[in-house]
Write a protein that holds these residues in place. Sequence first.
Motif, mmCIF file in Angstrom:
data_model
loop_
_atom_site.group_PDB
_atom_site.id
_atom_site.type_symbol
_atom_site.label_atom_id
_atom_site.label_comp_id
_atom_site.label_asym_id
_atom_site.label_seq_id
_atom_site.Cartn_x
_atom_site.Cartn_y
_atom_site.Cartn_z
ATOM 1 N N ILE A 70 33.543 -58.718 -39.180
ATOM 2 C CA ILE A 70 33.734 -59.183 -40.759
ATOM 3 C C ILE A 70 32.393 -59.110 -41.333
ATOM 4 N N GLU A 71 31.078 -59.140 -40.730
ATOM 5 C CA GLU A 71 29.901 -59.103 -41.347
ATOM 6 C C GLU A 71 29.570 -57.901 -41.783
ATOM 7 N N ARG A 72 28.840 -58.039 -43.091
ATOM 8 C CA ARG A 72 28.586 -56.910 -43.824
ATOM 9 C C ARG A 72 27.399 -56.204 -43.122
ATOM 10 N N HIS A 73 27.204 -54.818 -43.094
ATOM 11 C CA HIS A 73 26.124 -54.048 -42.379
ATOM 12 C C HIS A 73 25.408 -53.428 -43.441
ATOM 13 N N TRP A 74 25.671 -53.276 -44.686
ATOM 14 C CA TRP A 74 24.932 -52.633 -45.774
ATOM 15 C C TRP A 74 24.643 -53.451 -46.836
ATOM 16 N N ARG A 75 23.283 -53.348 -47.543
ATOM 17 C CA ARG A 75 23.040 -54.296 -48.585
ATOM 18 C C ARG A 75 23.886 -53.776 -49.936
ATOM 19 N N ASP A 76 24.347 -54.765 -50.723
ATOM 20 C CA ASP A 76 24.907 -54.618 -51.876
ATOM 21 C C ASP A 76 24.402 -55.639 -52.982
ATOM 22 N N ASP A 77 23.276 -55.432 -53.205
ATOM 23 C CA ASP A 77 22.489 -56.425 -53.859
ATOM 24 C C ASP A 77 23.163 -56.528 -55.393
ATOM 25 N N GLU A 78 23.890 -55.413 -55.936
ATOM 26 C CA GLU A 78 24.657 -55.640 -57.237
ATOM 27 C C GLU A 78 25.978 -55.692 -57.138
ATOM 28 N N ARG A 79 26.586 -55.998 -55.862
ATOM 29 C CA ARG A 79 28.051 -56.220 -55.645
ATOM 30 C C ARG A 79 28.672 -55.329 -56.133
ATOM 31 N N ALA A 101 36.630 -53.787 -47.116
ATOM 32 C CA ALA A 101 37.564 -54.626 -46.319
ATOM 33 C C ALA A 101 36.787 -55.798 -45.716
ATOM 34 N N ARG A 102 35.387 -55.581 -45.234
ATOM 35 C CA ARG A 102 34.515 -56.756 -44.928
ATOM 36 C C ARG A 102 34.205 -57.740 -45.880
ATOM 37 N N SER A 103 34.104 -57.211 -47.368
ATOM 38 C CA SER A 103 33.773 -57.931 -48.598
ATOM 39 C C SER A 103 34.944 -58.769 -49.028
#
Length: 306
Positions: A117-126, A194-196
């Motif tokens: 479930i953990e996110r693996h890639w940065r998504d600073d701006e969502r 999906a993880r988000s």
Amino acid sequence: MPVLTVRHVTTYRYRQPVAFGEHRMMLRPREGHDQRLFEARLDITPKPAELRWLHDVYGNSVAIARFGGRAKELRFDSEVRLDHRPHNPLDYQLEDYAKTFPFAYGMEEVPDLARSIERHWRDDERAVDRWARRFLRRDGPTGTLEMLEAMTHGIKAELSYIPRHERGIQDPVKTLRLGSGTCRDFAVLMMEAARSLGLAARFVSGYLYSPGVEGRGEARVGGGATHAWVRVYLPGAGWVEFDPTNAIVGNRDLIRVAVARDPAHALPLSGTWTGFPSDSLGMTVDVAVTSEAKPVVAARPRAAAL
């Protein structure tokens, strides 16, 4: 329930003899109730000094080869024959509490699902978060399976498939910005989407059967090389396959080989060699997946692309 044959040939060529380090292969399909292996053959030229098999932490079958001496060419020739049993997406029976989104996984499942479930890639701006939430209904309850199916079809409809021969995964945010990518990029985008939403998702590497090649049905995108898609854990149905490159829900035409939380752990073939950088003449990869009624397609040079 077709019987399929997969022929996968990878050849590395060099200007002069070079030494080979350890090579790691993930070419043998995972067995289960939906696919059963009949035969498997792996020929390596030159013959390795040692070849051993193991199961990794995810249960994937891994072959590890070590070599002695030098050569101008290194060739891996894998052929497998298996019984493939497609699932009808309409047959997936989710637990009542999981049929609509959002839902919470059971406490007994969370310890094993948490890292998926953990996110693996940065998504600073969502950006990925906002894109994923487009598939939530605003006029009533959101069906969980319907949402994931819409996401799968959305990637195919909105993004362009462009083969890329270089190794590595494109950042999901970049995939959205460019509006294009390879099957491995689309798989990672959907996995992170999906993880988000709090769902457990994993990357899958394997092979794709395209009935259109044999004149038997729909042509699929991504044949002729290894393929990538995603699995999402849905209580009651278990791990369900989604191929956003071809908008496939379920395992039809998808031959699962390796499953991992991170695509770096599901590489079909990796290894090292020792020589001058200019010695490398490149690599050719050819994958042919055929049904029992047809002979294996003759291999032709093709650059690897997931």
